[in-house]
Enzyme design. Structure first.
Site, short mmCIF file in Angstrom:
data_model
loop_
_atom_site.label_atom_id
_atom_site.label_comp_id
_atom_site.label_asym_id
_atom_site.label_seq_id
_atom_site.Cartn_x
_atom_site.Cartn_y
_atom_site.Cartn_z
N ASP A 1 -39.31 20.85 19.19
CA ASP A 1 -40.45 21.71 19.49
C ASP A 1 -41.01 21.40 20.87
O ASP A 1 -40.71 20.38 21.47
CB ASP A 1 -41.58 21.46 18.48
CG ASP A 1 -41.25 22.04 17.12
OD1 ASP A 1 -40.22 22.71 17.02
OD2 ASP A 1 -42.01 21.80 16.19
N LYS B 1 -35.68 24.06 16.43
CA LYS B 1 -36.00 22.94 15.56
C LYS B 1 -34.97 21.81 15.72
O LYS B 1 -33.80 22.07 15.98
CB LYS B 1 -35.97 23.44 14.11
CG LYS B 1 -36.20 22.39 13.04
CD LYS B 1 -36.07 23.03 11.67
CE LYS B 1 -36.08 21.97 10.58
NZ LYS B 1 -34.91 21.09 10.63
N LYS C 1 -32.43 11.06 23.68
CA LYS C 1 -31.14 10.60 23.12
C LYS C 1 -30.01 10.72 24.14
O LYS C 1 -28.99 10.06 24.02
CB LYS C 1 -30.77 11.41 21.87
CG LYS C 1 -31.69 11.20 20.67
CD LYS C 1 -31.08 11.72 19.39
CE LYS C 1 -30.72 13.19 19.42
NZ LYS C 1 -31.84 14.11 19.58
N LYS D 1 -28.88 23.00 18.77
CA LYS D 1 -29.13 23.42 20.17
C LYS D 1 -28.06 22.91 21.13
O LYS D 1 -27.55 23.64 21.96
CB LYS D 1 -30.50 22.90 20.66
CG LYS D 1 -31.70 23.50 19.99
CD LYS D 1 -32.98 22.92 20.54
CE LYS D 1 -33.12 21.44 20.27
NZ LYS D 1 -33.19 21.11 18.86
#
Lengths: 391, 254
Positions: free
Chosen positions: B127, B9, B40, B14
């Protein structure tokens, strides 16, 4: 370069290249695209469509299927069609929309292969590369799957690679090439792929040399060189230049060395500018020099076939009308598809030579078979007439 | 060869997990390439002292066909080779297509062969929202998928969706589930929720990271916590994750 084409068409896409390359080989070609788009690939770009059947289908991709990634209907439909028509193989390729969606053709091919029990090629065409890359992709994939492990029985056996109507038109030139070589004691083992078959393709390893007649044949030639050690020669046996091609084939077969006789034209500041696919244009440049005594150079906007070109020729990675116009402006005479005329300077002698990959069927009937016969029989080589293009 | 795609998510950590895992694996002697797969383009920032890289897609925009791998690869902390796919500004273009194009570029440049890479980590945005974001798990890219989650409902829900996608791609030769990494948020029943998730997808929980301010302290320094505060408890947990990854995935293809 702005990669623009306002007054001239663009060349046929890689998707058309796949369809054309596989047209006569007994497979079923499926293009992942919206319903109706078969017209683009199979009628506009394929002059054989009205005279000869081939299994070419469109998946009929819908907006909802694109949004939801529904590839199950595609798999169901292709499996059903394969069961009905029993093709020798299936080739699944794509168009711009599935390209943007990130469709995984290799994965879909794997699923289809398991389901149908047939060889399935996943060919990731995008619809925005040139027909040469599509044909190269299709043939190379097919060779990897079908080529038998055979070796040449004779040193005077050749294959013809890269033959599609997109480059050669439909004027009997492949038959003329075969007749020319056979008449000189050279056996034509197989042709990839006009007039060819899957059975011919299987025995491509049995030639002592490969003749590449369009740069779409270079990928297959390199594959055959890696696998069988077969050398290749780049060139079309047209006009008086045909003898040079013949001699190069004999030398290549004897020495095992690749040769590019068509790159022997002047290049650089040549007076006559020949525009088009690299091998064809370079071969024509050589043939023209023989008969006119005028130096020729080549402009190829298709990003492939550098092997065929001479120093100073121009190979662009993208089609660009402004750059084309600059090059045409400096030429003493121009040989190009008639649809290039709007970007050629008024008053410059212009010899029109249709190219199906550029102008479709518009000038199909005027493309002459130039195989091993003087160009003067097909053209007015005085370049005496100017055209009506804008200044 | 270890080839992992890290999903989870948005905001679950991450990139933090990926950069620390990359650093620990490099410390253990692996030749690591970390590829941030997010518009990003900040996945590798803690490995580069806060410095941003020229992303592959921005490089393509600027240089076109002349772009080379050396233009977009930089060596980060511990010798980790860093790359960012980049992507369009929010609300514009197609980020999924961008990731596909950037990864295809790096593949064609044979980065692994040229730099002797034996470990590739793909740090993938949120996702698997479209086909492009599934590219890192396709054949030829990652072999295993790690999903970072906490016990929060939305994190578990997203993790389950990603695990479902991995399951749906069975039969295509895609990456398989490698396991879950827990980035704790200290919510009630966190262990039970994560263990249920792992059991549902028959995948292990490889490691658990405690909630620690040391992580943020290190990021303010432009570094990973494993580099900046190697003696902190959470750094030890990242090293445990690296050990688990090496034990489970290194044998394949070597």
């Amino acid at each position: 370069m702005r990669n623009t084409a306002c007054s001239i068409p663009t060349y046929a896409s890689d998707t058309s290249g796949v369809c054309s390359a596989l047209y006569e080989l007994g497979g079923m070609t499926v293009v992942h695209d919206s319903s109706g788009c078969n017209s683009t690939y199979s009628t506009f770009d394929e002059p054989r469509w009205y005279d000869r059947e081939s299994l070419i289908f469109i998946t009929g991709l819908t907006e909802a299927e694109a949004i939801f990634g529904r590839e199950d209907r595609l798999l169901d439909d292709v499996a059903a069609a394969a069961a009905e028509f029993s093709p020798a193989f299936i080739a699944l390729c794509g168009s711009p929309m599935p390209f943007i969606l990130g469709t995984d053709y290799a994965a879909l091919a794997g699923e289809l292969e398991e389901r149908c029990g047939l060889p399935v090629l996943g060919l990731p065409t995008t619809g925005i590369r040139t027909y040469l890359s599509g044909a190269d992709l299709a043939w190379t994939a097919l060779l990897q799957r079908f080529c038998d492990d055979v070796r040449p029985a004779s040193a005077v056996t050749i294959n013809i690679l890269g033959a599609t109507p997109l480059d050669l038109g439909l004027n009997g030139s492949v038959d003329s090439m075969k007749a020319f070589f056979e008449g000189r004691g050279i056996t034509v083992n197989a042709c990839l792929a006009m007039g060819g078959s899957l059975a011919e393709l299987r025995r491509l390893g049995a030639a002592a040399a490969n003749l590449v007649v369009a740069s779409s044949g270079i990928g297959p030639a390199l594959y055959l060189k890696r696998r069988f050690g077969t050398p290749f020669v780049a060139g079309q046996p047209i006009g008086l230049f045909a003898e040079d091609v013949l001699a190069a084939l004999v030398r290549a077969a004897e020495s095992g060395t690749d040769m590019s006789p068509c790159s022997a034209h002047h290049g650089g500041e040549g007076d006559i500018l020949v525009a088009g696919e690299a091998v064809a244009a370079a071969s024509l440049a050589c043939a023209l020099e023989r008969e006119t005594g005028r130096a020729c150079r080549v402009f190829c906007p298709l990003g492939r076939g550098g092997e065929a070109l001479a120093a100073g020729d121009v190979l662009l990675d993208a089609e660009d009308e402004e750059r084309a116009a600059e090059l045409f402006a400096g030429a003493g005479a121009i040989v190009a598809d008639p649809l290039y005329r709007p970007v050629c300077p008024k008053g410059t002698p212009f010899l029109p030579l249709g190219h199906v990959a550029f102008s479709g069927r518009c000038h199909l009937g005027t493309i002459p078979d130039m195989t091993a016969r003087p160009l003067a029989e097909a053209f007015d080589l005085s370049f005496g007439k100017s055209h009506g293009g804008k200044a | 060869m270890i080839k992992l795609a890290i999903y989870g998510k948005g905001g679950i950590g991450k990139s933090t997990v990926c950069a620390n895992l990359a650093f620990c694996l490099a410390q253990a002697g692996r030749r690591v390439l970390q590829i941030g797969c997010d518009p990003k383009a900040d996945s590798t920032i803690a490995l580069r002292g806060g410095e941003r890289l020229l992303s592959v897609l921005e490089g393509m925009r600027q240089k076109g066909l002349s772009l080379a791998a050396d233009d977009v690869l930089r060596v980060g902390a511990g010798g980790v080779l860093c790359a960012e796919t980049g992507g369009p500004v929010p609300g514009m273009g197609c980020a999924g297509r961008g990731i596909a194009a950037a990864l295809e570029f790096l593949e064609k440049q044979d980065v692994c062969g040229r730099f002797g890479i034996d470990t590739v980590l793909y740090d993938v945005l949120g996702d698997v929202v479209c086909g492009g974001f599934a590219v890192p798990m396709r054949k030829g890219f990652a072999r295993h998928v790690l999903i970072v989650t906490s016990g929060e409902s939305m994190a578990v829900y997203a993790a389950a969706n990603i695990a479902m996608a991995v399951r749906n791609f069975r039969g295509r030769g895609y990456a398989v589930m490698g396991g879950f990494v827990v980035n704790r948020r200290d919510v009630p029943d966190e262990d039970e929720r994560v263990n249920t998730l792992a059991a549902d997808f028959d995948a292990p929980v490889l490691a658990e990271m405690e909630r620690s301010s040391a992580v943020q302290d290190a990021e303010r320094l432009g570094r990973t916590v494993t580099e900046a505060f190697p003696d902190s408890p959470v750094a030890g947990q990242f090293r445990a994750l690296a050990d688990a990854v090496r034990t489970r995935f290194a044998a394949e293809g070597e």
